[in-house]
Design a protein around this motif. Structure first.
Motif, PDB file in Angstrom:
ATOM      1  N   UNK A 450       0.828  -1.222   0.000  1.00 49.38           N
ATOM      2  CA  UNK A 450       0.000   0.000   0.000  1.00 49.38           C
ATOM      3  C   UNK A 450       0.856   1.262   0.000  1.00 49.38           C
ATOM      4  N   UNK A 451       1.999   1.194  -0.623  1.00 46.23           N
ATOM      5  CA  UNK A 451       2.859   2.375  -0.803  1.00 46.23           C
ATOM      6  C   UNK A 451       2.834   2.743  -2.283  1.00 46.23           C
ATOM      7  N   UNK A 452       2.215   3.869  -2.611  1.00 41.39           N
ATOM      8  CA  UNK A 452       1.950   4.197  -4.006  1.00 41.39           C
ATOM      9  C   UNK A 452       2.798   5.345  -4.546  1.00 41.39           C
ATOM     10  N   UNK A 453       3.631   5.941  -3.678  1.00 45.08           N
ATOM     11  CA  UNK A 453       4.471   7.042  -4.161  1.00 45.08           C
ATOM     12  C   UNK A 453       5.443   6.591  -5.246  1.00 45.08           C
ATOM     13  N   UNK A 454       6.073   5.424  -5.146  1.00 47.06           N
ATOM     14  CA  UNK A 454       6.967   4.995  -6.239  1.00 47.06           C
ATOM     15  C   UNK A 454       6.233   4.842  -7.567  1.00 47.06           C
ATOM     16  N   UNK A 455       5.004   4.348  -7.529  1.00 43.58           N
ATOM     17  CA  UNK A 455       4.211   4.226  -8.754  1.00 43.58           C
ATOM     18  C   UNK A 455       3.955   5.601  -9.356  1.00 43.58           C
ATOM     19  N   UNK A 456       3.578   6.554  -8.504  1.00 47.83           N
ATOM     20  CA  UNK A 456       3.279   7.898  -8.999  1.00 47.83           C
ATOM     21  C   UNK A 456       4.518   8.558  -9.587  1.00 47.83           C
ATOM     22  N   UNK A 457       5.655   8.332  -8.966  1.00 51.34           N
ATOM     23  CA  UNK A 457       6.902   8.915  -9.475  1.00 51.34           C
ATOM     24  C   UNK A 457       7.258   8.325 -10.838  1.00 51.34           C
ATOM     25  N   UNK A 458       7.178   6.999 -10.966  1.00 51.89           N
ATOM     26  CA  UNK A 458       7.477   6.364 -12.240  1.00 51.89           C
ATOM     27  C   UNK A 458       6.471   6.787 -13.299  1.00 51.89           C
ATOM     28  N   UNK A 459       5.215   6.845 -12.932  1.00 51.70           N
ATOM     29  CA  UNK A 459       4.174   7.255 -13.876  1.00 51.70           C
ATOM     30  C   UNK A 459       4.446   8.659 -14.413  1.00 51.70           C
ATOM     31  N   UNK A 460       4.869   9.561 -13.547  1.00 51.13           N
ATOM     32  CA  UNK A 460       5.168  10.931 -13.985  1.00 51.13           C
ATOM     33  C   UNK A 460       6.325  10.961 -14.959  1.00 51.13           C
ATOM     34  N   UNK A 461       7.351  10.136 -14.730  1.00 61.13           N
ATOM     35  CA  UNK A 461       8.495  10.098 -15.646  1.00 61.13           C
ATOM     36  C   UNK A 461       8.092   9.487 -16.984  1.00 61.13           C
TER      37      UNK A 461
END
Length: 492
Positions: A450-461
């Motif tokens: 349930x840690x979604x910050x890495x997903x959001x960071x990769x998605x932005x890149x």
């Protein structure tokens, strides 16, 4: 999110089964695409609405939804598989966005009559991969289905191991596949086959309707699909993208990348690379993809024969594939090399470089991006040391140096070419960040906690793959050694 009944529904119940999605317990948000939401004309706070979470998880229906699962058939790994269909997907309906009409579909929403003993579910791992890659390919300029969001649930799902469930809300102008046509052709249902062809022409290929008789219109449709498919495959090959499971039921009639399973952006360049752990024979290896697409088009042509004036008409439509693919791929390779005007000898120049990369299985994405960075200085000075970052990725430096001198001569022969224009052309064609398997694996493991910050960071890149974004060096770095051990199968 208000919907309307899909136009596909007008084809009649021979084409689908009506049913509702199966609810998931305790749903939660995993990921959301602002870009896809904009295509639908959704308000930016849509994903934070509890009612929207219920709709995206299959626990409720959006206003106006009329859910259905479509039936199709197809060839899987070159063998006729018979009836298939939407085994874990439901078409909810359509929504008109600011510029287009979109079908909205849930993937992982429970069993359907076409599940073939399956559970109808998708797991969090595969759902995140599809969500990220469909949006990443769109940002790269590759035709693709889109993904609005992913929701998760603690509900257990058995694959190779017990995993948790998820649902992807995905979008496309149409989810019709080659297999839809094969289904009705194999059953001898020629009236339904004609209705399907007429439907696709009317709504997605209106230019084909100008021909004076039905057979000519269907032949024009086959030619148009052939051209789109050829151009799609050229984009895949230029980017080093492996689909992994190019069955005819996974081929879009609109020339979209569809059904993200065991896909991969290659790390080391290898034409024989197999990204699908289930592909024992290597049928869908990277270098085989263009030929497999052509084979799949022959299957589509075979299905359309009852509507055509003989096999010659089908052959005439299909003959456009090879020249269009070769021209489109060369155009993209030329752009990757910073070349402007096409010339004789360009194919040999590109092929020689690809052979060098293949011999050492050089990191494909990093090499091309590195080559982009030094081209302007190299073009001016002729010093191969200006290409140091790219050159350092190869061991055959003498062979590369000889190639680079011929490349410089070719660059300087372009009319209206400048070193700066060549660099910009290359930077627009050679991405810095792609969705490598190890990057996806890292965000999946975080999301499972349930840690979604890495997903959001990769998605932005991934949304800006050609940009030099700050603090993203790790996302553009060489794949770690353990990445080669990641096994992606058809269950992915």
């Amino acid at each position: 999110m208000e919907l309307q009944s899909s136009r596909f529904e007008s084809l009649g119940t021979a084409f689908y089964t009506r049913l509702r999605p199966q609810p998931l317990p305790e749903p939660y948000w995993v990921g959301y695409s602002d870009a896809a939401a904009t295509e639908l004309g959704l308000h930016t706070d849509w994903p934070y609405d509890g009612a929207s979470l219920a709709c995206a998880s299959g626990n409720a229906l959006p206003p106006g939804a009329s859910p259905l699962a479509s039936v199709y058939s197809g060839h899987q790994f070159g063998v006729w598989a018979g009836q298939l269909g939407d085994g874990r997907a439901l078409l909810l309906g359509e929504r008109r966005g600011p510029e287009a009409l979109w079908e909205v579909q849930l993937k992982g929403s429970g069993p359907t009559p076409y599940s073939r003993m399956g559970d109808g579910r998708a797991v969090l791992r595969s759902s995140i991969r599809e969500f990220l890659c469909s949006e990443a390919l769109h940002a790269l300029g590759v035709p693709s289905t889109r993904a609005l969001c992913v929701t998760g649930s603690p509900a257990p799902v058995r694959r190779e191991r017990i995993e948790t469930a998820a649902v992807v809300t995905r979008l496309a102008p149409s989810f019709i596949r080659f297999g839809h046509f094969e289904h009705f052709a194999q059953r001898g249902q020629h009236a339904e086959l004609q209705a399907l062809a007429d439907f696709v022409i009317a709504h997605h290929y209106p230019e084909c309707a100008a021909w004076p008789n039905p057979a000519q219109r269907v032949a024009a449709l086959l030619e148009a699909v052939t051209v789109r498919t050829a151009e799609l495959l050229a984009q895949w090959q230029a980017l080093g993208f492996c689909h992994g499971v190019m069955n005819t039921d996974n081929m879009s009639i609109l020339g979209l990348t569809i059904d993200y399973g065991p896909f991969q952006f290659m790390d080391g360049f290898d034409p024989q690379h197999i990204c699908n752990h289930s592909d024992d024979s290597g049928r869908y290896a990277f270098g085989q993809q263009p030929g497999i697409a052509h084979w799949n088009l022959y299957c589509l042509a075979q299905a359309l024969l009852p509507l055509l004036d003989g096999t010659q008409q089908a052959a005439e439509a299909l003959r456009h594939y090879k020249p269009r693919f070769e021209a489109a791929l060369q155009q993209r390779l030329n752009a990757k090399l910073g070349l402007n005007e096409p010339r004789a000898g360009d194919a040999a120049l590109a092929d020689e470089l690809l052979s060098l990369l293949a011999a050492e299985q050089t990191d494909y994405t990093r090499f091309w991006r590195s080559l982009s960075e030094g081209v302007a200085e190299f073009s001016l000075s002729g010093r191969v040391t200006e290409l140091g970052a790219a050159r350092a990725l190869l061991q055959q430096t003498d062979a590369f140096n000889n190639w680079a001198r011929r490349w410089r001569e070719r660059l300087q022969s372009d009319a209206a070419q400048t070193p700066e224009l060549a660099r910009e052309r290359m930077r627009r064609s050679n991405p810095r960040v792609v969705l490598r398997n190890h990057l996806a694996q890292a965000v999946i493991e975080a999301a499972e906690q349930r840690q979604f910050e890495p997903l959001q960071r990769l998605q932005a890149a991934l949304a800006q793959p050609y940009a030099d974004l700050p603090d993203c060096d790790d996302l553009a770095a060489e794949a770690p050694a353990w990445a080669a051990q990641i096994a992606i199968s058809c269950s992915s």
